[in-house]
Design a protein around this motif. Structure first.
Motif, mmCIF file in Angstrom:
data_model
loop_
_atom_site.group_PDB
_atom_site.id
_atom_site.type_symbol
_atom_site.label_atom_id
_atom_site.label_comp_id
_atom_site.label_asym_id
_atom_site.label_seq_id
_atom_site.Cartn_x
_atom_site.Cartn_y
_atom_site.Cartn_z
ATOM 1 N N ASN A 43 0.805 -1.225 0.000
ATOM 2 C CA ASN A 43 0.000 0.000 0.000
ATOM 3 C C ASN A 43 0.839 1.278 0.000
ATOM 4 O O ASN A 43 0.321 2.366 0.248
ATOM 5 N N ARG A 48 1.837 0.413 -4.989
ATOM 6 C CA ARG A 48 0.662 0.570 -5.850
ATOM 7 C C ARG A 48 1.074 0.800 -7.306
ATOM 8 O O ARG A 48 0.450 0.268 -8.228
ATOM 9 N N ASP A 49 2.140 1.584 -7.500
ATOM 10 C CA ASP A 49 2.609 1.846 -8.870
ATOM 11 C C ASP A 49 3.048 0.567 -9.573
ATOM 12 O O ASP A 49 3.014 0.482 -10.809
ATOM 13 N N ASN A 51 1.993 -2.689 -8.593
ATOM 14 C CA ASN A 51 1.030 -3.785 -8.454
ATOM 15 C C ASN A 51 1.502 -4.869 -7.488
ATOM 16 O O ASN A 51 1.305 -6.069 -7.723
#
Length: 497
Positions: A43, A48-49, A51
């Motif tokens: 997170n 997040r960038d 995956n």
């Protein structure tokens, strides 16, 4: 035997027994670390960038996260440095380790609450491993010196920031702090020569038992002690029994250092970096460094021959081979992802996995297609010195000399600061050239094909390297002279100081 020395032995036995578990299952230990760091960083901005939440295997990770150096990850590092949380690792780092960069100026490497034990336990366990093997723990009852950078920290983006050695200094265990030298007041002195004089003042009458630091700077310390007293180090510090070092290959400095000491002492090589404590020598019976596979760092290894390819092979620990030069890539609980540390290593054992550091991926000479690396020039010089008794070297570097005149040959120029110069320099040059030919077939072909002429040695005056490093503001601390380079910037700087 003092209480510290006595209590260290059962602790050393416990650490040794615990380490056997991950050493028996290295592949599983590394897989567990990869899964753990991906889960915890899922997170973050980076997670997040890329995956992270859907990555299950190393193959998934390779597809999602390319190999990058500091410059490649700089946008993320800058956000961390500016105080933004949850960028590369949950929350903010507790420290930023400040180190010199090549193209981006100063680098700021995050050290997190999760990763700080890696730095502390790596150094501690190197000593405990030595105690377990040798039974020698008496050095813990004497004075211990760590020649390092200043422990004084500044704040950048609300994060404490300083040199790695200064940061680690704040985490020296309380039971050793009373033994630690120099004093905090001396350690924060920025000017290396002033600091060294104060260190001599503080230690010259003490019972020094362990001395630690980068070999060329320890040699400066010894030189000042000998100039002050006229004695060998063994007579100044008769209980000195353990030398701990890291950062450079010890072999070029070994002869002079032990000559200064006047007796043999045990030594432990360590491999600390701002990015993590990677390995240490866990046995006096061989020089290989035990790769720490359970310490929050997931390792990948790229064959050096493929490093600059668009999609190089990225091997995990179970896929490496002995004797192959690999570029070292880290992903860790410090928030480093597919990070090329810039070092090259070679495995010398698989049971357990042990490495030697062979150089820097950017430090080589290939001006003529020879791709000579640090390991080869250091080995060639070491072998040559065995043929010339009484000759020792204080420091050296190698650079290409590219001829600009037709008919004038090009060659490798070795700039060497000798403690004792060879009486027959042409014979020394021939031997050194022949040793390098044995180690590098491309260089040998260029010599035989008369593309290159035999290397030439330029003997530099005493303290030439120290004077150059001083002129660059890099004297002392953790600064090291590159063994070789593909241009003449360092060589010309040395010749013009």
């Amino acid at each position: 035997m003092g209480i510290k020395a006595a209590l260290s032995k059962p602790l050393a036995a416990w650490v040794h027994s615990r380490d056997q578990d991950w050493m028996r299952y290295p592949v599983q230990a590394q897989q567990a670390i990869l899964e753990d760091v991906l889960k915890k960083a899922a997170n973050t901005v980076f997670g997040r960038d890329h995956n992270f939440g859907n990555l299950k295997t190393h193959a998934d990770y390779v597809k999602a996260v390319p190999v990058r150096d500091y410059e490649g990850l700089k946008t993320y590092f800058d956000r961390v440095k500016n105080g933004e949380p949850d960028v590369l690792w949950p929350g903010k780092p507790i420290y930023l380790a400040k180190t010199s960069g090549t193209t981006s100026g100063t680098k700021y490497i995050p050290i997190t609450k999760a990763s700080i034990p890696n730095h502390i336990n790596g150094a501690k366990n190197a000593l405990l491993s030595y105690i377990h093997e040798t039974g020698n723990s008496k050095f813990l009852d004497g004075k211990l010196i760590f020649l390092s950078g200043s422990p004084e920290l500044e704040e950048v983006g609300g994060i404490k920031t300083g040199r790695l050695s200064g940061i680690v200094n704040h985490h020296v265990p309380g039971y050793l702090r009373r033994n630690q030298m120099p004093s905090y007041q001396t350690n924060i002195i920025e000017d290396w020569e002033t600091k060294l004089d104060k260190i001599v003042d503080e230690t010259i009458s003490e019972r020094m038992t362990l001395i630690s630091g980068i070999p060329p700077w320890v040699q400066m310390y010894f030189d000042k002690l000998q100039a002050r007293t006229g004695k060998e180090i063994k007579d100044i510090f008769p209980d000195f029994s353990l030398f701990v070092y890291g950062g450079v290959n010890f072999d070029p400095y070994r002869a002079k250092l032990f000559k200064s000491i006047g007796k043999f002492v045990d030594s432990i090589e360590t491999y600390p970096a701002s990015e993590g404590f990677i390995a240490y020598q866990n046995s006096q019976k061989d020089s290989g460094l035990l790769l720490l596979l359970n310490s929050g760092i997931f390792y990948e290894f790229i064959p050096v021959s493929e490093f600059f390819d668009e999609n190089p092979t990225r091997l995990t620990i179970g896929e490496v081979e002995l004797g192959v030069n690999y570029a070292l890539v880290l992903s860790s609980n410090a928030g480093l992802w597919g990070y090329s540390i810039g070092d090259t290593v070679k495995f010398v054992s698989k049971k357990p996995y042990k490495i030697v550091v062979t150089g820097r991926i950017k430090h080589f000479i290939s001006a003529f297609g020879e791709h000579v690396i640090s390991e080869e020039v250091e080995r060639a010089l070491f072998q040559t010195l065995r043929h010339f008794h009484g000759i020792s070297v204080a420091e050296f570097t190698v650079a290409p000399h590219i001829s600009s005149t037709e008919g004038e040959p090009s060659y490798h120029e070795w700039l060497i600061e000798f403690d004792q110069k060879p009486a027959n320099m042409p014979a020394f040059e021939r031997t050194l050239n022949n040793e390098l030919c044995k180690l590098n077939s491309y260089y040998d072909d260029l010599i035989k094909g008369h593309v290159l002429s035999q290397l030439r040695v330029t003997a530099l005056p005493e303290a030439a390297f120290q004077n150059y490093m001083r002129s660059q503001g890099k004297l002392g601390g953790q600064n090291k002279v590159p063994r070789l380079s593909n241009d003449r910037n360092l060589a010309d700087g040395l010749l013009n100081v």
